[in-house]
Write a protein that holds these residues in place. Structure first.
Motif, PDB file in Angstrom:
ATOM      1  N   TYR A 137       0.835  -1.190   0.000  1.00 39.10           N
ATOM      2  CA  TYR A 137       0.000   0.000   0.000  1.00 39.10           C
ATOM      3  C   TYR A 137       0.878   1.251   0.000  1.00 39.10           C
ATOM      4  CZ  TYR A 137      -3.921  -3.001   1.367  1.00 39.10           C
ATOM      5  OH  TYR A 137      -4.886  -3.983   1.388  1.00 39.10           O
ATOM      6  N   PRO A 138       0.351   2.348  -0.497  1.00 39.24           N
ATOM      7  CA  PRO A 138       1.093   3.614  -0.421  1.00 39.24           C
ATOM      8  C   PRO A 138       1.311   3.991   1.058  1.00 39.24           C
ATOM      9  CG  PRO A 138      -0.741   3.798  -1.961  1.00 39.24           C
ATOM     10  CD  PRO A 138      -0.910   2.489  -1.241  1.00 39.24           C
ATOM     11  N   VAL A 139       2.499   4.429   1.353  1.00 41.49           N
ATOM     12  CA  VAL A 139       2.813   4.778   2.746  1.00 41.49           C
ATOM     13  C   VAL A 139       2.312   6.187   3.006  1.00 41.49           C
ATOM     14  CG1 VAL A 139       4.632   4.967   4.467  1.00 41.49           C
ATOM     15  CG2 VAL A 139       4.825   3.270   2.653  1.00 41.49           C
ATOM     16  N   GLU A 140       1.019   6.273   3.296  1.00 39.84           N
ATOM     17  CA  GLU A 140       0.363   7.542   3.603  1.00 39.84           C
ATOM     18  C   GLU A 140      -0.460   7.386   4.876  1.00 39.84           C
ATOM     19  OE1 GLU A 140       0.874  10.282   2.027  1.00 39.84           O
ATOM     20  OE2 GLU A 140       1.968   9.514   0.284  1.00 39.84           O
ATOM     21  N   THR A 141      -0.816   8.509   5.470  1.00 35.59           N
ATOM     22  CA  THR A 141      -1.567   8.477   6.728  1.00 35.59           C
ATOM     23  C   THR A 141      -2.915   7.791   6.559  1.00 35.59           C
ATOM     24  OG1 THR A 141      -0.484  10.513   7.485  1.00 35.59           O
ATOM     25  CG2 THR A 141      -2.550   9.896   8.557  1.00 35.59           C
ATOM     26  N   ASP A 142      -3.625   8.082   5.470  1.00 36.44           N
ATOM     27  CA  ASP A 142      -4.961   7.500   5.291  1.00 36.44           C
ATOM     28  C   ASP A 142      -4.918   6.014   4.959  1.00 36.44           C
ATOM     29  OD1 ASP A 142      -3.818   7.788   2.828  1.00 36.44           O
ATOM     30  OD2 ASP A 142      -5.514   8.819   1.891  1.00 36.44           O
ATOM     31  N   GLN A 143      -3.706   5.488   4.674  1.00 38.36           N
ATOM     32  CA  GLN A 143      -3.567   4.067   4.376  1.00 38.36           C
ATOM     33  C   GLN A 143      -3.144   3.240   5.599  1.00 38.36           C
ATOM     34  OE1 GLN A 143      -4.334   2.713   1.324  1.00 38.36           O
ATOM     35  NE2 GLN A 143      -5.018   4.787   0.830  1.00 38.36           N
ATOM     36  N   ILE A 144      -2.889   3.917   6.697  1.00 35.47           N
ATOM     37  CA  ILE A 144      -2.448   3.221   7.913  1.00 35.47           C
ATOM     38  C   ILE A 144      -3.437   2.134   8.340  1.00 35.47           C
ATOM     39  CG2 ILE A 144      -2.005   3.521  10.395  1.00 35.47           C
ATOM     40  CD1 ILE A 144       0.327   4.387   8.675  1.00 35.47           C
ATOM     41  N   PRO A 145      -4.775   2.395   8.337  1.00 39.04           N
ATOM     42  CA  PRO A 145      -5.707   1.321   8.742  1.00 39.04           C
ATOM     43  C   PRO A 145      -5.617   0.084   7.855  1.00 39.04           C
ATOM     44  CG  PRO A 145      -6.804   3.441   8.787  1.00 39.04           C
ATOM     45  CD  PRO A 145      -5.478   3.674   8.121  1.00 39.04           C
ATOM     46  N   LEU A 146      -5.326   0.260   6.596  1.00 37.26           N
ATOM     47  CA  LEU A 146      -5.204  -0.888   5.691  1.00 37.26           C
ATOM     48  C   LEU A 146      -3.866  -1.601   5.867  1.00 37.26           C
ATOM     49  CD1 LEU A 146      -6.718   0.664   2.442  1.00 37.26           C
ATOM     50  CD2 LEU A 146      -7.808  -0.944   4.012  1.00 37.26           C
ATOM     51  N   ILE A 147      -2.798  -0.789   6.040  1.00 37.06           N
ATOM     52  CA  ILE A 147      -1.464  -1.382   6.192  1.00 37.06           C
ATOM     53  C   ILE A 147      -1.395  -2.270   7.430  1.00 37.06           C
ATOM     54  CG2 ILE A 147       0.977  -0.873   6.571  1.00 37.06           C
ATOM     55  CD1 ILE A 147       0.555   1.714   4.957  1.00 37.06           C
ATOM     56  N   PHE A 148      -2.035  -1.786   8.504  1.00 34.94           N
ATOM     57  CA  PHE A 148      -1.952  -2.507   9.784  1.00 34.94           C
ATOM     58  C   PHE A 148      -3.265  -3.221  10.122  1.00 34.94           C
ATOM     59  CE2 PHE A 148       1.356   0.693  10.097  1.00 34.94           C
ATOM     60  CZ  PHE A 148       2.417  -0.031  10.610  1.00 34.94           C
ATOM     61  N   LYS A 149      -4.011  -3.559   9.114  1.00 36.38           N
ATOM     62  CA  LYS A 149      -5.306  -4.202   9.330  1.00 36.38           C
ATOM     63  C   LYS A 149      -5.170  -5.490  10.129  1.00 36.38           C
ATOM     64  CE  LYS A 149      -9.368  -5.869   6.841  1.00 36.38           C
ATOM     65  NZ  LYS A 149     -10.002  -6.067   5.502  1.00 36.38           N
ATOM     66  N   GLU A 150      -4.176  -6.305   9.772  1.00 35.21           N
ATOM     67  CA  GLU A 150      -3.930  -7.559  10.470  1.00 35.21           C
ATOM     68  C   GLU A 150      -2.623  -7.510  11.271  1.00 35.21           C
ATOM     69  OE1 GLU A 150      -6.093  -9.859  10.669  1.00 35.21           O
ATOM     70  OE2 GLU A 150      -7.481  -9.048   9.165  1.00 35.21           O
ATOM     71  N   LYS A 151      -1.671  -6.746  10.781  1.00 39.33           N
ATOM     72  CA  LYS A 151      -0.354  -6.690  11.414  1.00 39.33           C
ATOM     73  C   LYS A 151      -0.401  -6.166  12.849  1.00 39.33           C
ATOM     74  CE  LYS A 151       2.297  -8.153   8.070  1.00 39.33           C
ATOM     75  NZ  LYS A 151       3.124  -9.369   8.217  1.00 39.33           N
ATOM     76  N   ILE A 152      -1.340  -5.286  13.123  1.00 38.07           N
ATOM     77  CA  ILE A 152      -1.385  -4.688  14.464  1.00 38.07           C
ATOM     78  C   ILE A 152      -1.705  -5.735  15.521  1.00 38.07           C
ATOM     79  CG2 ILE A 152      -3.843  -4.037  14.496  1.00 38.07           C
ATOM     80  CD1 ILE A 152      -2.848  -1.333  15.716  1.00 38.07           C
ATOM     81  N   TYR A 153      -2.475  -6.761  15.142  1.00 37.60           N
ATOM     82  CA  TYR A 153      -2.792  -7.831  16.087  1.00 37.60           C
ATOM     83  C   TYR A 153      -1.579  -8.739  16.304  1.00 37.60           C
ATOM     84  CZ  TYR A 153      -7.487  -6.195  15.030  1.00 37.60           C
ATOM     85  OH  TYR A 153      -8.586  -5.401  14.850  1.00 37.60           O
ATOM     86  N   GLU A 154      -0.775  -8.892  15.255  1.00 39.85           N
ATOM     87  CA  GLU A 154       0.462  -9.660  15.410  1.00 39.85           C
ATOM     88  C   GLU A 154       1.432  -8.938  16.350  1.00 39.85           C
ATOM     89  OE1 GLU A 154       2.181 -10.490  11.639  1.00 39.85           O
ATOM     90  OE2 GLU A 154       0.353 -11.409  10.803  1.00 39.85           O
ATOM     91  N   LEU A 155       1.512  -7.618  16.183  1.00 42.46           N
ATOM     92  CA  LEU A 155       2.389  -6.830  17.058  1.00 42.46           C
ATOM     93  C   LEU A 155       1.932  -6.910  18.512  1.00 42.46           C
ATOM     94  CD1 LEU A 155       2.929  -3.643  14.860  1.00 42.46           C
ATOM     95  CD2 LEU A 155       4.515  -5.537  15.228  1.00 42.46           C
ATOM     96  N   LYS A 156       0.635  -6.893  18.705  1.00 37.73           N
ATOM     97  CA  LYS A 156       0.094  -7.002  20.060  1.00 37.73           C
ATOM     98  C   LYS A 156       0.449  -8.356  20.665  1.00 37.73           C
ATOM     99  CE  LYS A 156      -4.216  -7.344  22.669  1.00 37.73           C
ATOM    100  NZ  LYS A 156      -5.702  -7.307  22.612  1.00 37.73           N
ATOM    101  N   ALA A 157       0.312  -9.418  19.869  1.00 41.88           N
ATOM    102  CA  ALA A 157       0.612 -10.756  20.372  1.00 41.88           C
ATOM    103  C   ALA A 157       2.099 -10.910  20.678  1.00 41.88           C
ATOM    104  CB  ALA A 157       0.167 -11.792  19.353  1.00 41.88           C
ATOM    105  N   ILE A 158       2.937 -10.297  19.861  1.00 41.04           N
ATOM    106  CA  ILE A 158       4.383 -10.421  20.060  1.00 41.04           C
ATOM    107  C   ILE A 158       4.835  -9.666  21.307  1.00 41.04           C
ATOM    108  CG2 ILE A 158       6.648  -9.810  19.111  1.00 41.04           C
ATOM    109  CD1 ILE A 158       5.423 -10.272  16.312  1.00 41.04           C
ATOM    110  N   HIS A 159       4.351  -8.446  21.458  1.00 43.66           N
ATOM    111  CA  HIS A 159       4.837  -7.570  22.533  1.00 43.66           C
ATOM    112  C   HIS A 159       3.910  -7.535  23.759  1.00 43.66           C
ATOM    113  CE1 HIS A 159       8.010  -6.023  19.935  1.00 43.66           C
ATOM    114  NE2 HIS A 159       7.104  -5.950  18.962  1.00 43.66           N
TER     115      HIS A 159
END
Length: 287
Positions: free
Chosen positions: A66-88
């Protein structure tokens, strides 16, 4: 009442109060030290977690399609944010540059409405911060929190979003260590107190024994009899000075008594001589 005013009781009490005061002071210093260590521990731990999460976020941004823009943050981290939570093992909030919530590791149906927008004072403090980092401490539902805010940037260091990490200060382990340490200190000081009681008793008895002997000798001192000198071995310098002063007084008293006795005998002989002369003079008068 006399016992409580005695030197022995005062020495005994002073030693015990000194030990109790020292134990209380050490306990206070120990508690203060543990609190300082706990605060430093949580501060450093949150800093390490923030640094590691930022590295993971940078990795995700470099490898996203995805384009690295502010409005794309929800799409970029749609699933990754849960992985980060599980890791840390930490909740993660991503806010826009104006403070609106972009993405959270919490499920949407349990997100607090107050978390849908970044706190205004935190946003202002972050903008004014020279280090581009702001950390606040607060208490909520009986738990102590440390929440950090920092900017997420792209490869050209352009701010994209604001990373918020609410960290619960769990002092359970540290409080357990503090409790165990205080228990050990308390047990050690309890035995020290028992030893101090015994030592204070015999020490005060030893110190006052010499004084009692001196007091008894002074009480028995009379002018009309021969007084004995005090002989005390293995005593302190102060008691020795007092004993020497008393013995010197006894010598002076004996000298004075001898001089007085000599004066009394001389006066008696003079009176007797006067009477004899008078008796001899009376028969000679008519002659």
């Amino acid at each position: 009442m006399t016992f409580y005013r005695s030197l022995r009781f005062r020495i005994f009490s002073a030693m015990l109060l000194l030990l109790l005061g020292a134990s209380v002071l050490i306990a206070i210093v120990t508690i203060y030290q543990y609190r300082e260590e706990a605060e430093d521990y949580h501060k450093e731990r949150l800093s390490r977690k923030e640094e590691n999460i930022r590295k993971n976020i940078d990795f995700v941004l470099k490898n996203t399609t995805y384009p690295v823009e502010t409005d794309q943050i929800p799409l970029i981290f749609k699933e990754k944010i849960y992985e980060l939570k599980a890791i840390h093992n930490l909740e993660i909030y991503l806010y826009g540059l104006s403070g609106n919530l972009l993405k959270s590791s919490k499920a949407s149906f349990i997100i607090d409405t107050s978390a849908t927008r970044m706190k205004q004072y935190a946003l202002d403090a972050l903008k004014k911060s020279a280090t581009k980092n702001f950390t606040e401490e607060f208490e909520e539902n009986g738990l102590e929190y440390r929440s950090s805010y920092t900017y997420i940037t792209d490869a050209h260091f352009k701010p994209l979003a604001i990373l918020n990490l609410p960290y619960i200060e769990d002092d359970g382990f540290i409080k357990k260590e503090l409790k165990e340490n205080l228990s050990r200190l308390g047990l050690a000081y309890f035995f020290m107190l028992l030893i101090a009681v015994v030592l204070a008793y015999f020490l005060s008895k030893y110190i006052t024994r010499s004084l009692n002997e001196v007091s008894e000798k002074i009480t028995e001192t009379r002018l009309n009899k021969r007084n004995k000198k005090i002989t005390i071995k293995d005593t302190s310098e102060e008691i020795s000075t007092l004993v020497n002063a008393y013995n010197g007084m006894i010598d002076e008293l004996e000298n004075s008594a001898a001089q007085l006795a000599a004066s009394e005998r001389e006066a008696a002989w003079r009176e007797m001589a006067k009477q004899v002369a008078h008796e001899i003079k009376n028969p000679l008068t008519p002659m």
